[in-house]
Design a protein around this motif. Structure first.
Motif, mmCIF file in Angstrom:
data_model
loop_
_atom_site.group_PDB
_atom_site.id
_atom_site.type_symbol
_atom_site.label_atom_id
_atom_site.label_comp_id
_atom_site.label_asym_id
_atom_site.label_seq_id
_atom_site.Cartn_x
_atom_site.Cartn_y
_atom_site.Cartn_z
ATOM 1 N N THR A 1 96.613 -30.506 11.328
ATOM 2 C CA THR A 1 97.726 -31.231 11.909
ATOM 3 C C THR A 1 97.456 -31.502 13.387
ATOM 4 O OG1 THR A 1 100.103 -31.161 12.379
ATOM 5 C CG2 THR A 1 98.942 -29.075 12.418
ATOM 6 N N SER A 2 97.983 -32.613 13.863
ATOM 7 C CA SER A 2 97.844 -32.959 15.281
ATOM 8 C C SER A 2 99.023 -32.461 16.113
ATOM 9 C CB SER A 2 97.711 -34.478 15.436
ATOM 10 O OG SER A 2 98.850 -35.141 14.885
ATOM 11 N N THR A 3 99.995 -31.841 15.459
ATOM 12 C CA THR A 3 101.166 -31.322 16.167
ATOM 13 C C THR A 3 100.743 -30.212 17.118
ATOM 14 O OG1 THR A 3 102.520 -31.836 14.239
ATOM 15 C CG2 THR A 3 103.464 -30.350 15.884
ATOM 16 N N GLU B 1 107.424 -28.209 16.991
ATOM 17 C CA GLU B 1 107.413 -29.614 16.601
ATOM 18 C C GLU B 1 106.994 -29.836 15.154
ATOM 19 O OE1 GLU B 1 104.769 -31.369 19.379
ATOM 20 O OE2 GLU B 1 106.015 -30.939 21.136
ATOM 21 N N LEU B 2 106.630 -28.782 14.442
ATOM 22 C CA LEU B 2 106.202 -28.940 13.051
ATOM 23 C C LEU B 2 107.344 -29.448 12.187
ATOM 24 C CD1 LEU B 2 104.099 -25.679 12.525
ATOM 25 C CD2 LEU B 2 103.209 -28.010 12.733
ATOM 26 N N THR B 3 107.028 -30.381 11.279
ATOM 27 C CA THR B 3 108.010 -30.913 10.339
ATOM 28 C C THR B 3 107.445 -30.812 8.924
ATOM 29 O OG1 THR B 3 107.149 -33.185 10.460
ATOM 30 C CG2 THR B 3 108.815 -32.545 12.091
ATOM 31 N N ASP C 1 103.942 -31.921 8.109
ATOM 32 C CA ASP C 1 102.799 -31.096 8.499
ATOM 33 C C ASP C 1 102.472 -30.010 7.479
ATOM 34 O OD1 ASP C 1 102.313 -32.259 11.160
ATOM 35 O OD2 ASP C 1 104.288 -31.446 11.629
ATOM 36 N N MET D 1 96.941 -25.548 11.163
ATOM 37 C CA MET D 1 97.213 -25.651 12.599
ATOM 38 C C MET D 1 96.233 -24.765 13.345
ATOM 39 S SD MET D 1 100.817 -25.156 14.608
ATOM 40 C CE MET D 1 100.992 -25.730 16.307
ATOM 41 N N SER E 1 113.999 -28.574 8.277
ATOM 42 C CA SER E 1 112.894 -29.515 8.093
ATOM 43 C C SER E 1 112.837 -30.084 6.693
ATOM 44 C CB SER E 1 111.559 -28.820 8.421
ATOM 45 O OG SER E 1 111.359 -27.727 7.555
#
Length: 453
Positions: free
Chosen positions: A103-105, A110-112, A115, A120, A175
């Motif tokens: 993930t680019s988060t 901010e994870l949803t 993702d 991570m 989420s």
């Protein structure tokens, strides 16, 4: 060259070779079982020997064992070099159905849902800073065997995170849009339960990471078993030790801002190895003291250690300026017997239950209005506990499942990326067999996948 040196040592001196083989075998890990064919594994089992046996092994048997061990170490070294070369090849970072594997988060906050089923990345320095108390064993093993500090983003963790975030910010939606993880009521106390190696401890550590990123005051106990095993104790029974400098290390700035609200004298007990304090049975905290001063008192004065632990629990319940979370791993160890015993007669002793320890008794109960999460650790083998635990709300238990099929698919692609699986042997049919064989157990999958052929 290394192989020839070992062979020369084995042939010149059976005793020296035996010592070398014994030392190498002691340092072997599960990760080394990634390139053995059934035939070679059979040879290894036949050539193993017992160092305590009076019958000395033949030099060729020792050489065979050493050769295989050396091969394992050489392959691990080659794997590490290739992973370093792969780091710049972004075409390898592909998960199932062509989705990004990582993930680019940037943060856990901010994870949803988008993702989930991706990994991570973390840095070792970041984890040691945010979790100075230590990392759970499952997380450490994952990092060691995959050779990367990355963790799978699971929907169950996002539900857990949003559950506690909703307590502080009620209008917030989860989420997954389904509300709280424990029915419709927002329960402030949660007990994570589930099969062994399903990820409870890792999820708890990630929750602590997220809460501290949010500025919460978090009391994190990664090894609850240590509160009931080991250390000094006496008849009351109380644990004489309370050495938690890591709690201060991360929360120092918050503890300095929070004043003490309970000024009753702190009872003194027996010091660790120094006996009782003469002429005093209590200690008063000066007016204007902060929670930081309270904790430092427990670390500095061993006679006040247990009293400070009990007092800290009361103080945490009175904090109103910032959210407070109590996170306990290996929580099930607090509902069984400790390793301490009280002499009853000359020939018998009475086992002391965890609830009789002052420190455990102060923190174990969930019958309050504070945010608290505990995780069962079945790897500590305390036995099966009843469903209705004392001092725990009936609806507090949350089932934490093993990997789903989608999560397992991502995990297999990740291990393929980390060269735990041979690329030419990677097939959907094969990894699904391993998934069903391990029943989604993360540790077993990690151990079995290198055998994929």
């Amino acid at each position: 060259m290394l192989r020839s040196l070992v062979r020369s040592i084995a042939s010149s001196s059976a005793t020296a070779a035996e010592s070398t083989a014994a030392q190498l075998s002691c340092s072997r890990t599960f990760a080394s079982k990634n390139s053995k064919s059934p035939a070679s594994k059979g040879n290894i089992s036949k050539s193993k020997f017992d160092p305590k046996s009076k019958t000395k092994p033949k030099p060729e048997e020792i050489t065979n064992v050493v050769d295989n061990l050396v091969s394992d170490f050489l392959e691990e070294d080659v794997r590490a070099r290739r992973l370093a070369e792969d780091e710049n090849n972004k075409s390898l970072d592909v998960g199932p159905n062509g989705r990004p594997l990582f993930t680019s988060t940037a943060s856990l906050t901010e994870l949803t849902r988008k993702d989930t089923c991706s990994y991570m990345k973390f840095s070792t320095e970041e984890l040691n800073r945010v979790l100075p108390e230590g990392l759970p064993l499952g997380m450490v093993k994952e990092f060691e065997e995959s050779k990367r500090t990355a963790l799978l983003v699971r929907q169950k963790f996002l539900d857990l995170r949003d559950h506690f975030r909703r307590i502080v910010d009620p209008p917030l939606q989860s989420s997954n849009g389904k509300g709280a993880i424990v029915g419709s009521k927002v329960q402030k106390q949660v007990v994570l339960d589930g099969p062994v190696s399903c990820g409870k401890s890792i999820a708890l550590a990630m929750l602590v990471h997220w809460a501290r990123d949010q500025g919460w005051l978090v009391l994190y106990v990664p090894k609850g078993r240590e509160w009931t095993h080991g250390g000094f104790f006496y008849k009351n029974p109380l644990t004489g030790f309370w050495d938690t400098p890591d709690f201060i290390k991360y929360n120092e700035s918050r503890l300095l801002q929070l004043p003490c609200k309970v000024f009753d004298p702190i009872p003194l007990g027996e010091g660790a190895g120094v006996g009782w304090m003469k002429g005093a049975d209590s200690m008063a905290m000066p007016e204007g003291s902060t929670l930081y001063d309270l904790v430092q008192t427990g670390l500095t004065h061993t006679h006040a250690a247990v009293g400070v632990v009990v007092r800290l629990r009361k103080e945490l319940s009175l904090v109103e300026d910032i959210p407070v979370l109590i996170a306990i791993d290996q929580y099930n160890n607090w509902f069984t017997f400790s390793e301490y015993e009280e002499p009853v007669t000359v020939r018998s002793c009475r086992p002391i239950h965890a609830r009789e320890l002052a420190t455990v008794n102060a923190f174990r109960s969930m019958m309050h209005n504070d945010m608290m999460v505990g995780a069962f650790s079945h790897s500590t083998a305390v036995g099966k506990l009843r469903k209705d635990l004392p001092d725990v709300p009936a609806d507090a238990r949350v089932d934490f499942p093993r990997y789903s099929l989608d999560e397992a698919e991502t995990v297999c692609h990740y291990y393929l990326r980390q060269r735990l699986i041979r690329r030419e042997a990677f097939r959907e049919e094969s990894w699904k067999k391993i998934y069903y064989l391990s029943y989604g157990n993360g540790a077993e999958m990690r151990w079995l996948l290198p055998f994929m052929r």
